[in-house]
Enzyme design. Structure first.
Site, mmCIF file in Angstrom:
data_model
loop_
_atom_site.group_PDB
_atom_site.id
_atom_site.type_symbol
_atom_site.label_atom_id
_atom_site.label_comp_id
_atom_site.label_asym_id
_atom_site.label_seq_id
_atom_site.Cartn_x
_atom_site.Cartn_y
_atom_site.Cartn_z
ATOM 1 N N TYR A 140 35.612 48.433 36.490
ATOM 2 C CA TYR A 140 37.067 48.429 36.379
ATOM 3 C C TYR A 140 37.469 47.467 35.274
ATOM 4 C CZ TYR A 140 42.014 47.803 37.623
ATOM 5 O OH TYR A 140 43.387 47.747 37.598
ATOM 6 N N ASP A 235 33.475 42.448 29.734
ATOM 7 C CA ASP A 235 34.655 42.191 30.549
ATOM 8 C C ASP A 235 34.267 41.133 31.568
ATOM 9 O OD1 ASP A 235 36.681 42.036 32.355
ATOM 10 O OD2 ASP A 235 36.929 44.208 32.620
ATOM 11 N N LYS A 263 41.815 36.178 35.664
ATOM 12 C CA LYS A 263 41.551 35.608 36.996
ATOM 13 C C LYS A 263 41.339 34.077 36.975
ATOM 14 C CE LYS A 263 40.860 40.007 39.059
ATOM 15 N NZ LYS A 263 40.147 41.217 38.730
HETATM 16 C C1 LIG Z 1 40.826 42.367 37.895
HETATM 17 C C2 LIG Z 1 40.072 42.913 36.763
HETATM 18 C C3 LIG Z 1 40.714 43.369 35.593
HETATM 19 C C4 LIG Z 1 42.219 43.487 35.490
HETATM 20 O O1 LIG Z 1 42.851 42.241 35.553
HETATM 21 P P1 LIG Z 1 44.416 42.205 35.956
HETATM 22 O O2 LIG Z 1 44.780 40.776 35.763
HETATM 23 O O3 LIG Z 1 44.491 42.685 37.369
HETATM 24 O O4 LIG Z 1 45.123 43.107 35.024
HETATM 25 C C5 LIG Z 1 39.929 43.734 34.512
HETATM 26 N N1 LIG Z 1 38.593 43.688 34.587
HETATM 27 C C6 LIG Z 1 37.946 43.277 35.684
HETATM 28 C C7 LIG Z 1 36.451 43.214 35.675
HETATM 29 C C8 LIG Z 1 38.657 42.908 36.822
HETATM 30 O O5 LIG Z 1 38.002 42.556 37.924
#
Ligand SMILES: *Cc1c(COP(=O)(O)O)cnc(C)c1O
Length: 426
Positions: A140, A235, A263
């Site tokens: 994701y 990511d 995060k």
């Molecule tokens: C949570 C998440 C996102 C998106 O971050 P948001 O602040 O919710 O937009 C992107 N990549 C990973 C791996 C994530 O866990």
């Protein structure tokens, strides 16, 4: 009596929520509503205090309302919540990130992980002059159009939109490979390499339960990106500062061209960051032709929360302790499951673990999808009744924080003991 907030939330907000997982559809029940939180616990509007293993899905490595963060936010807010003029704190934040993750030679702050990934892709396309992106099923990266895709059934690797409202023309620019399947990547690079802008990956996949990269997998991605002249993007929105004071690239020894963060670096306030090689990042406006901007980017309150979190992590280096606590919890659960002959896997890394009802270790998203999700539902509700809050979906990971102590873990194991007994009886 049903919670009156259920009805009110649904008549005011779509599905009653501002982000879909919160609706508890994945566990088939009514959601909980938060009143406040402290340390490792979350208190609901019903007045129940739960031991929290969701922890806002990742930002809260120091626990809820850590005093350093609360103080930093209050202090910053006092002097104004947004200037849209650069602050010294933003510079310090970029410097601190670069100190921890040297491949992030230049850093741009944004307001979410979604925005970080979206920006990284635009930089990759702008820098390479190419269109296509390669991602992995089950990873994701937020909800940018070209990333809301799944493996299509037609031409091998070409994605179809996984959400309404995403044009197929946009989804078609994305290629989907299976995580931990290097042969997929090799085939797609062979076929589409000359139009491939980037390979985007969660170096540790933490949005399909928890799937660790197989030996050599990330190195293989590096080689395949180099073979065709695409960029490699990590990511690290979950992995950044989760396993060490840095990103997973420090532990695996593979260096991406661009890294996305979010995060933890905001300590629970909205933030994201994208960074990488200076020559690539300098494609961004105002230096280059790739546009990106944000009214609240680098706002002083988010930056204060982030700096307070990163400084605390750097000073305390809590990683070995977090890992030991997590090991104690997962070993305890494994023992309880084994005693009842329940097939349960708890893939674990650092302070993350996932709960997967299956006999075989999990290496890919396809395998996670085949596991006993009905058992997860039962477990979720059984633990919730006993004051333990898991993330409300079998595809999300459990997070420990520095605020989780031995007492929390003992209470959690006692609850699992009963919950697993209930499970075997059905
Ligand atoms: C949570 C998440 C996102 C998106 O971050 P948001 O602040 O919710 O937009 C992107 N990549 C990973 C791996 C994530 O866990």
């Amino acid at each position: 009596m049903a919670n009156p907030l259920i009805e009110r939330s649904r008549s005011a907000m779509p599905g009653g929520v501002n982000s879909p997982v919160r609706a508890f559809r994945a566990v088939g029940s009514e959601p909980i509503f938060a009143r406040r939180a402290h340390g490792a616990t979350l208190t609901t509007t019903d007045g129940e205090t739960l031991i929290d293993y969701c922890m806002s899905f990742g930002p809260l490595i120091l626990g809820h309302a850590h005093p350093d963060v609360v103080e930093a936010v209050a202090e910053a807010a006092q002097w104004g919540t947004s200037y849209a003029v650069t602050t010294e704190a933003e510079i310090e934040m970029a410097e601190l990130i670069r100190e921890a993750i040297p491949s992030m030679e230049r850093v741009r702050l944004v307001s979410s992980g979604t925005e970080a990934c979206m920006t990284a892709i635009r930089v990759a396309r702008g820098a390479t002059g190419r269109n296509k992106i390669l991602k992995f099923g089950g990873c994701y990266h937020g909800h940018a159009d070209c990333l809301l895709v799944k493996a299509g059934s037609g031409v091998a690797g070409i994605a179809t939109a996984s959400s309404a409202g995403v044009p197929q023309a946009c989804a078609k620019q994305t290629l989907v490979a299976r995580y931990n399947h290097p042969e997929d990547v090799e085939a797609l690079v062979t076929e589409h390499g000359d139009d491939l802008a980037a390979i985007l990956v969660e170096p540790v996949a933490a949005n399909m339960g928890l799937v660790l990269p197989a030996d050599g997998f990330l190195q293989h991605l590096r080689e395949q990106a180099d073979r065709c002249g695409a960029l490699l993007i990590f990511d690290g929105v979950i992995c950044g500062f989760r396993f060490c004071f840095g990103e997973y690239q420090r532990l695996c020894g593979v260096t991406p061209d661009l890294t996305c963060l979010g995060k933890i670096i905001g300590g629970g306030m909205p933030i994201g960051a994208v960074g990488g090689r200076a020559d690539l990042m300098e494609h961004l406006a105002p230096l280059g032709a790739v546009y990106q901007g944000g009214t609240l980017s680098g706002n002083p309150v988010s930056v204060a929360a982030g700096l307070a979190t990163l400084r605390r992590l750097r000073a305390d280096q809590p990683y070995a302790e977090l890992e030991a606590k997590t090991q104690r919890l997962t070993a305890g659960i494994q023992e309880l499951a084994a005693a009842r002959q329940i097939d349960l896997q708890l893939p674990t890394l650092g302070s993350l673990f996932a709960i997967v009802f299956t006999a075989e270790p999990i290496r890919s998203f396809e395998a996670v999808e085949l596991t006993r999700q009905d058992l997860f539902h039962q477990l979720f509700h059984s633990l919730l009744r006993r004051g333990i809050y898991l993330p409300p979906s079998p595809f999300e990971v459990c997070f420990l924080s520095t605020a989780h102590d031995d007492g929390h873990i003992d209470r959690t194991l006692a609850a699992w003991d009963v919950a697993l007994t209930e499970l075997t009886q059905t």
